[in-house]
Design an enzyme around this catalytic site. Structure first.
Site, mmCIF file in Angstrom:
data_model
loop_
_atom_site.group_PDB
_atom_site.id
_atom_site.type_symbol
_atom_site.label_atom_id
_atom_site.label_comp_id
_atom_site.label_asym_id
_atom_site.label_seq_id
_atom_site.Cartn_x
_atom_site.Cartn_y
_atom_site.Cartn_z
ATOM 1 N N ARG A 128 0.865 -1.185 0.000
ATOM 2 C CA ARG A 128 0.000 0.000 0.000
ATOM 3 C C ARG A 128 0.899 1.232 0.000
ATOM 4 N NH1 ARG A 128 -2.179 0.645 5.375
ATOM 5 N NH2 ARG A 128 -0.787 2.417 5.431
ATOM 6 N N HIS A 153 -3.465 4.283 4.555
ATOM 7 C CA HIS A 153 -4.632 3.386 4.675
ATOM 8 C C HIS A 153 -5.859 4.108 4.142
ATOM 9 C CE1 HIS A 153 -7.964 1.148 6.314
ATOM 10 N NE2 HIS A 153 -8.300 2.178 7.063
ATOM 11 N N TYR A 193 4.590 5.441 11.097
ATOM 12 C CA TYR A 193 4.773 4.034 11.449
ATOM 13 C C TYR A 193 5.643 3.231 10.482
ATOM 14 C CZ TYR A 193 0.579 3.754 8.428
ATOM 15 O OH TYR A 193 -0.335 3.891 7.419
#
Lengths: 327, 378
Positions: free
Chosen positions: B274, B278, B287
């Site tokens: 990805r 998100h 992160y």
């Protein structure tokens, strides 16, 4: 078959399911142990032998899986009838029922129907272990998109299961398991009332008492005792918990001015709470006393040796009737 | 391979046809799938490329629309185009597709007007299309993993209908269901795999392992490579390079054909990434590392397909034409998005129940009267 037959509710349900399987090839049954065993309460006894293991299907032991795959089958035009083995075992399927089944038609803006029936044996009085005696109906009555019904007699069970299966909406069908075996007359020719109609079981003038499922027989017992003491009780069987048929309840309250609502479930945020609020909104001036609830306590269903203290019995109904009359 | 992906043993090398550099160099594990890719013509390859480019442009336009305040949210698909375009084209017209909520490319391939996805993310609908009128592409499913059970039930119903396993691959039906590495931890996904294996339902579970469930790496979901879970459920599991559109196509096409021929379900794990957030509400820099992101951008699915097509003689005019088409597509989406009005009030009440319901009638009438009271009482 003769016009009326005396049957226990479990057999009446079996006859109703059998008739539904005959009437519509899209109807199929799914659940745990419903095949050769006939279900732990024997409600589906003999049906797999008659209709085959594709239409009467023993599933893997996974409630969310049962409901979720039934949704997929309904998407393709089937009408699955699911058996959840016991009331307390419905919760693994809670998400599929509330976020998926209940909302699926709305999510599709009417271009999908979910004609699924979930049969739930529920309630106490059977002396069973934890998770086997609960009354979880309020969780589902709170969820838009679902319909909830509960028969109190073999005759209603026979007809209501067939009507629920014919509904194009999802129906949670709460079966009062303590009433599976007492016998009653079943009229195979015609139904007494529509699926979502409440029914006045016994007329009376002084106090209205309302309940559903196994509670109805307790209310009738209380009414019988009250009559010996000169109090005339009108007993209403809700039959439908969502939507609730307020017509007969409001008409009765207009007459008696007093209402007691009884249920096995904990009273807080319950079906009885909803009825009390609605009657207060719509019949305030007819009321001569506050609407009283008689319920299970707001505790987890107790170990079975304590269940007679937990479950409302005729005396607890009469205590509430007395309080109502004392206003 | 980034450190966050559980490693497969060497003998279970992922299926790859196109290397990251755009060379056609099938892995040893790809042999069974080669007949499927050999059947593809130049126009199929170009269609795959076109779809990947158009959907990436659409996706970035949608993210921009969210930044402009036109959408509540957007879940970007950037980086996952090959997994989606390859598998989406592998499904036959009679097949049914059950997406998660990021399969924008598959929606496009199946003929869904992508404005329907925009409407969902804008707050105008919860989906609202009829799958049978939109390429058998079912609604997006937001509660993670729930759709895997619906897909399985649907595939079981295909069996009941006799619509599969009749030895006619042109009409026999199968189901393709999408989910992700995060969903692989959900109970519903395990139950779907159990039911599918138990009833041998005709379906392919297509797991896009994009390595991140919002901010949580796939290592938190699984200690074992996800495709190997298939073995425990009793079905074939295949790991494919999800950034290789040809491999994603060939593996999915073969397993769907196996399923429609009565060989039961299978699990595909497509390794992809990805590249975006998100959703537009999150910040991946909190992160994950820039170097991890760069390592995946170097494996970009579109770049490698372009290199390969160029080597096969695709013209500059073809690539320019695709760019123009993508720009037009995005502009059309933007134009139609800003023209969207609010949904009709009736949408709230009219579709909750199929049969008449007293509360719907009462509450919608009350709301109408309430609204009207402001108009007349000004």
């Amino acid at each position: 078959m003769s016009e009326t037959t005396v049957l226990p509710m479990a057999r009446a349900l079996n006859a109703g399911l059998r008739q539904a399987l005959i009437d519509d090839p899209k109807v199929l049954l799914m659940g745990e142990d419903i095949g050769p065993l006939g279900g732990v309460f024997r409600v589906t006894e003999g049906l797999q032998a008659e209709f085959g293991d594709l239409r009467v299907r023993d599933t893997p032991l996974a409630e969310s899986g049962i409901v979720g795959t039934a949704i997929g089958m309904a998407m393709r035009g089937y009408r699955p009838v699911i058996e959840i083995q016991f009331d307390g075992f419905i919760f693994p399927a809670f998400d599929q029922i509330t976020t998926q089944l209940a909302k699926m038609r709305n999510r599709h803006e009417g271009q999908m129907t979910m004609p699924i029936v979930i049969r739930v044996p529920y309630g106490g009085h059977i002396g069973a272990i934890e998770h086997h005696q609960e009354s979880p109906e309020a969780y589902f009555a709170h969820t838009p998109g679902l319909r909830l019904v509960s028969p109190s007699t073999p005759n209603d069970a026979y007809w209501m299961i067939q009507e629920a299966i014919r509904s194009n909406d999802p129906v949670l069908f709460f079966e009062p398991k303590s009433r599976y075996w007492p016998k009653g007359e079943v009229n195979f020719e015609s139904s007494a009332a529509g699926l979502h109609q409440a029914r006045v079981v016994q007329t009376g003038d002084d106090v209205t008492v309302v309940g559903h499922g196994a509670m109805v027989s307790v209310l009738l017992q209380a009414a019988k005792v009250a009559a010996t003491e000169g109090t005339s009780i009108e007993v209403i069987d809700l039959r439908s918990l969502s939507p609730i048929d307020y017509g007969p309840i409001l008409a009765s309250v207009q007459k008696t001015g007093r209402l007691v609502v009884a249920q096995e479930a904990p009273g807080s945020v319950s079906i009885g709470s909803e009825i009390a609020a609605t009657v207060a909104e719509r019949a305030f001036y007819a009321l001569q006393a506050p609407v009283l609830r008689v319920s299970g306590f707001d505790v987890p269903f107790p170990p079975a040796k304590l269940e007679t203290l937990y479950l409302p019995d005729a005396d607890r109904i009469l205590e509430a009737v007395d309080r109502s009359l004392a206003y | 391979m980034p450190s966050s992906a559980p490693e497969a043993p060497p003998e279970e090398q992922m299926v790859q046809l196109l290397t990251a550099e755009g060379t056609f160099q099938p892995s040893a594990s790809a042999e069974a799938y080669l007949p499927y890719v050999e059947k593809l013509a130049d126009e199929d390859h170009q269609r795959f490329y076109r779809d990947m480019v158009v959907v990436r442009r659409f996706d970035s336009e949608a993210a921009n629309l969210q930044r402009n305040g036109q959408l509540a949210l957007w879940p970007p698909s950037s980086g996952q185009e090959a997994a989606q375009v390859g598998s989406g084209h592998a499904a036959k017209p009679q097949d049914h597709i059950f997406p998660s909520y990021r399969e924008h490319a598959v929606a496009m391939i199946r003929g869904v007007d992508l404005l329907r996805l925009i409407e969902m993310m804008r707050g105008n609908s919860h989906g609202g299309w009829n799958p049978s009128e939109h390429g058998n592409f079912h609604l997006y499913s937001v509660v993670i993993g729930t759709q895997t059970l619906h897909a399985t039930g649907y595939a079981m119903a295909m069996q009941l209908d006799g619509a599969t396993n009749t030895a006619n691959p042109d009409t026999d039906e199968a189901v393709l269901v999408y989910f992700g590495d995060g969903a692989s931890s959900q109970g519903d996904v395990s139950e779907a795999l159990v039911f599918a294996a138990s009833y041998q339902s005709p379906q392919v579970f297509f797991l896009q392992n994009n390595h991140w469930a919002i901010s949580v790496p796939v290592t938190r979901q699984s200690r074992t490579p996800l495709y190997r879970r298939a073995d425990g459920f009793g079905m074939p599991g295949v790991r494919v390079d999800g950034n290789d559109v040809l491999a994603s196509y060939a593996v999915t096409a073969k397993l769907l054909d196996d399923a429609r021929a009565g060989q039961g379900p299978a699990l595909v794990e497509a390794l992809t990434y990805r590249v975006g957030a998100h959703t537009t509400s999150d910040d991946p820099s909190k992160y994950r590392t820039a170097s991890e992101l760069e390592s995946w951008i170097a494996r970009d699915p579109i770049a490698r397909m372009r290199t390969w097509l160029e080597g096969r003689g695709a013209s500059a005019a073809f690539f320019a034409g695709v760019e123009d088409e993508a720009a037009d597509f995005a502009a059309d989406i933007r134009r139609r998005t800003v023209a969207l009005g609010p949904p009709p009030t009736a949408k709230m009440f009219d579709h909750v129940y199929a049969e008449p319901h007293p509360m719907m009638a009462e509450q919608s009438a009350w709301l109408s009267a309430y609204e009207a009271s402001f108009v007349s009482g000004e």
